[in-house]
Scaffold this active site. Sequence first.
Site, PDB file in Angstrom:
ATOM      1  N   ARG A  69      40.699 -28.492 -53.512  1.00 14.27           N
ATOM      2  CA  ARG A  69      39.299 -27.651 -53.007  1.00 14.27           C
ATOM      3  C   ARG A  69      37.934 -28.619 -52.479  1.00 14.27           C
ATOM      4  NH1 ARG A  69      38.469 -25.102 -56.334  1.00 14.27           N
ATOM      5  NH2 ARG A  69      39.913 -25.006 -58.159  1.00 14.27           N
ATOM      6  N   TYR A 210      43.613 -28.804 -46.310  1.00 15.74           N
ATOM      7  CA  TYR A 210      44.542 -29.005 -47.817  1.00 15.74           C
ATOM      8  C   TYR A 210      44.668 -27.075 -48.739  1.00 15.74           C
ATOM      9  CZ  TYR A 210      47.306 -30.695 -51.456  1.00 15.74           C
ATOM     10  OH  TYR A 210      47.962 -31.079 -52.291  1.00 15.74           O
ATOM     11  N   GLY A 211      45.383 -27.000 -49.057  1.00 19.58           N
ATOM     12  CA  GLY A 211      45.115 -25.929 -50.292  1.00 19.58           C
ATOM     13  C   GLY A 211      43.979 -25.079 -49.992  1.00 19.58           C
ATOM     14  N   LYS A 219      41.583 -18.685 -52.346  1.00 22.37           N
ATOM     15  CA  LYS A 219      40.242 -19.029 -53.199  1.00 22.37           C
ATOM     16  C   LYS A 219      39.750 -17.760 -52.461  1.00 22.37           C
ATOM     17  CE  LYS A 219      42.815 -20.648 -56.184  1.00 22.37           C
ATOM     18  NZ  LYS A 219      42.811 -20.210 -57.715  1.00 22.37           N
ATOM     19  N   HIS A 239      40.747 -13.965 -61.772  1.00 29.88           N
ATOM     20  CA  HIS A 239      41.258 -15.196 -61.279  1.00 29.88           C
ATOM     21  C   HIS A 239      42.102 -15.311 -62.337  1.00 29.88           C
ATOM     22  CE1 HIS A 239      41.432 -20.348 -61.548  1.00 29.88           C
ATOM     23  NE2 HIS A 239      42.153 -19.626 -60.706  1.00 29.88           N
ATOM     24  N   SER A 261      41.990 -23.144 -64.389  1.00 29.60           N
ATOM     25  CA  SER A 261      42.376 -24.142 -63.356  1.00 29.60           C
ATOM     26  C   SER A 261      42.987 -24.986 -64.606  1.00 29.60           C
ATOM     27  CB  SER A 261      41.757 -24.869 -62.210  1.00 29.60           C
ATOM     28  OG  SER A 261      40.758 -23.920 -61.195  1.00 29.60           O
ATOM     29  N   CYS A 263      44.661 -25.379 -67.176  1.00 26.69           N
ATOM     30  CA  CYS A 263      44.660 -24.403 -68.267  1.00 26.69           C
ATOM     31  C   CYS A 263      46.632 -23.449 -69.014  1.00 26.69           C
ATOM     32  CB  CYS A 263      43.384 -23.823 -68.649  1.00 26.69           C
ATOM     33  SG  CYS A 263      42.387 -24.512 -69.199  1.00 26.69           S
ATOM     34  N   GLY A 264      47.468 -23.926 -67.063  1.00 24.04           N
ATOM     35  CA  GLY A 264      48.556 -23.314 -67.945  1.00 24.04           C
ATOM     36  C   GLY A 264      48.800 -22.281 -67.380  1.00 24.04           C
ATOM     37  N   ASN A 267      52.564 -21.550 -66.326  1.00 24.71           N
ATOM     38  CA  ASN A 267      53.077 -21.569 -67.386  1.00 24.71           C
ATOM     39  C   ASN A 267      53.456 -20.594 -67.791  1.00 24.71           C
ATOM     40  OD1 ASN A 267      53.884 -24.614 -66.525  1.00 24.71           O
ATOM     41  ND2 ASN A 267      52.489 -25.739 -68.336  1.00 24.71           N
ATOM     42  N   ASP A 286      47.516 -16.555 -60.840  1.00 24.55           N
ATOM     43  CA  ASP A 286      46.470 -16.956 -59.818  1.00 24.55           C
ATOM     44  C   ASP A 286      45.934 -15.780 -59.993  1.00 24.55           C
ATOM     45  OD1 ASP A 286      45.502 -19.105 -59.956  1.00 24.55           O
ATOM     46  OD2 ASP A 286      44.963 -19.103 -57.399  1.00 24.55           O
ATOM     47  N   ASN A 376      46.429 -33.915 -58.226  1.00 24.81           N
ATOM     48  CA  ASN A 376      46.797 -32.688 -57.330  1.00 24.81           C
ATOM     49  C   ASN A 376      47.708 -32.157 -56.269  1.00 24.81           C
ATOM     50  OD1 ASN A 376      45.903 -29.960 -57.340  1.00 24.81           O
ATOM     51  ND2 ASN A 376      44.789 -30.181 -55.809  1.00 24.81           N
ATOM     52  N   ARG A 378      51.038 -30.371 -55.050  1.00 24.96           N
ATOM     53  CA  ARG A 378      51.226 -29.115 -54.600  1.00 24.96           C
ATOM     54  C   ARG A 378      53.011 -28.638 -54.457  1.00 24.96           C
ATOM     55  NH1 ARG A 378      47.631 -25.621 -56.709  1.00 24.96           N
ATOM     56  NH2 ARG A 378      45.870 -26.834 -57.449  1.00 24.96           N
ATOM     57  N   TYR A 505      53.468 -23.942 -75.120  1.00 23.98           N
ATOM     58  CA  TYR A 505      54.883 -22.664 -74.312  1.00 23.98           C
ATOM     59  C   TYR A 505      55.114 -21.288 -74.753  1.00 23.98           C
ATOM     60  CZ  TYR A 505      53.944 -27.480 -72.135  1.00 23.98           C
ATOM     61  OH  TYR A 505      53.879 -28.439 -71.395  1.00 23.98           O
ATOM     62  N   ASN A 508      54.478 -19.432 -77.481  1.00 22.75           N
ATOM     63  CA  ASN A 508      53.119 -18.732 -77.366  1.00 22.75           C
ATOM     64  C   ASN A 508      53.418 -17.044 -78.298  1.00 22.75           C
ATOM     65  OD1 ASN A 508      51.528 -20.508 -77.043  1.00 22.75           O
ATOM     66  ND2 ASN A 508      51.386 -20.610 -75.182  1.00 22.75           N
TER      67      ASN A 508
HETATM   68  C1  OXD Z   1      43.213 -23.535 -58.847  1.00 22.41           C
HETATM   69  C2  OXD Z   1      44.231 -23.132 -58.215  1.00 22.41           C
HETATM   70  O1  OXD Z   1      42.634 -24.672 -59.204  1.00 22.41           O
HETATM   71  O2  OXD Z   1      44.995 -22.019 -58.256  1.00 22.41           O
HETATM   72  O3  OXD Z   1      42.145 -22.757 -59.595  1.00 22.41           O
HETATM   73  O4  OXD Z   1      44.646 -24.380 -56.992  1.00 22.41           O
HETATM   74 MN    MN Z   2      43.749 -20.845 -59.210  1.00 20.43          MN
END
Ligand code: OXD
Ligand code: MN
Length: 597
Positions: A69, A210-211, A219, A239, A261, A263-264, A267, A286, A376, A378, A505, A508
């Site tokens: 992005r 891209y993306g 987004k 988000h 973005s 930060c998991g 996961n 997301d 990045n 994907r 992981y 949490n």
């Molecule tokens: C971001 C994504 O950058 O989800 O937040 O790709």
């Molecule tokens: Mn995102």
Amino acid sequence: MTKHKKLSEWVREWAEWCQASQVHWCDGSSEENQRLLDEMTASGMGVRLNESKRPNSYYFQSDPSDVARVEDRTFICTPTKEDAGPNNNWADPAEMKETLRGFYRGCMQGRTLYVIPFSMGPLGSNIAHIGVQLTDSPYVVVNMRIMTRMGQAVLDLLGEDGEFVPCMHSIGSPLQPGQKDARWPCAPIEKKYISHFSETREIWSYGSGYGGNALLGKKCLALRIASYMAKEQGWLAEHMLIMGITNPEGKKKYIAAAFPSACGKTNLAMLIPAMPGWKVETVGDDIAWMKFGPDGRLYAINPEAGFFGVAPFTSMETNPNAMLSMKENSIFTNVGLTPDGDVWWEGIGHDMPAGTINWKNQVHDPASGQPCSHANARFTAPARQCPVIDVDWENPAGVPISAMLFGGRRPSTVPLVHQAFDWNHGVFLGSIVGSEVTAAAIGLKAGVRRDPFAMLPFCGYNMADYFGHWIRIGEAARDKSQLPKIFYVNWFRKDENGKWLWPGYGDNIRVLEWIFNRCDETVGADSKAIGLLPKKEDINTTGIESVAPNLDQLLDVNKELWLAECESIAENYAKFGDRLPAEIKAQFEALKKRLAE
Ligand code: OXD
Ligand code: MN
């Protein structure tokens, strides 16, 4: 096809202006999808992966100028600069349209214009919205087919006069007769524009394939345009991941969580609980759209239908459910391609096979010091393939949200978890979200990057007004006790030697248990200056006894550090000047007062 006159007219005008060789209305069928994939494989743009290793999956490499992005080429075109706020690059709507019209003229020569009707959210849900994207990229079409519900069914739903968000996209690379196409055609960086006209709800994207620059449902529509619509219409476009959590007694709650973005979020959305009897199921990883339901609770849908996740460091150890989601019917971009026709990336959990091709299309030399896959890189995978997808992930009514979490990477200061005193205090916590960045990682000054609500790159208007909108949502709730409880979590706290204090992981779930029980008020909390903290003994450490002594530090609220934090918060708030809502100012003053006590 469509009976929608406005839509047909819009498509006809753009096809003419862009001088597309032909127009194809996407029906979303598997035959259409296969034809596009076969064409891209034949032209050398894509590679079909080994059927026995990764059935029905494809591999792509983008141009090195087109890998992520592009925030500095992303524009919010509101009538005034103030309406876009200090959080956005502003451009005058008329000027931007004129510039882009110039670029779009003839930009699809030699190419097909694809019309992609898509729904963000389950078809017909009253929380969902429809978009129609025009694009000259077949790669975009096959990705949109995974990431959204797209095709004829959406046109049928639109009928003759349904509402849609027009999303115009071109890779900005016309083809002259006889000219050989690039493997990944796109425009140079200074000609890439990702523009949003928030008031008129239009997206015009040019130059990138891209993306988030090109898959306009994600987004651009689901966050930037939707956040503006949500402000006007009284709902939330966030988000946030959405997950279902079931406790050992079989009681289930849904939680939404916003982290910046990287930060998991993916996961956490797919976490495998380390405590017996607990179950986590994924609704989304997301984005969350939330509206009040007839019972006065906030209900959330995941507007997306797939995961567009970062591949590097995703493995059977860090996120087995993500790995299993992409085991077939998936698309991989900018990872490594192994000699036996599968994919490889750093942190996948096994050594790179000799002869692997890197994202720059070279046989990878590990001694080069360069990574094989782009940071990045994907995967695009259908959400329905996630082994822990929630039964209600496509429920048009959404799922009721009991708690909302904010968080980021904070090696110090911010405790493992704390709860907001009430809604407005929770909004304040969202407004101070920040995450540590290393200078090396993204070329920013090392330190805390403030990313309020994890929406900094995604809020389609002035963020001060967005804070105000969150306050108004709390006021609009007909029963305040039904509003989600708000928490702030931090899995990333370190000791003086830089060692992680918390395992993260699957563990949490121990923090999620406390949150779950706080929602029912079956567990107590200590009231501190910054919010409500768990009592040490209420975080279950059975099985991770070596971590138990760290809880003192993990739950510590250091006044000196928090006073320094207040200075950094003040610096960020200063950007919004008088537009910062009085309620947020009052929350900040109250925090400073409590810290001084
Ligand atoms: C971001 C994504 O950058 O989800 O937040 O790709
Ligand atoms: Mn995102």
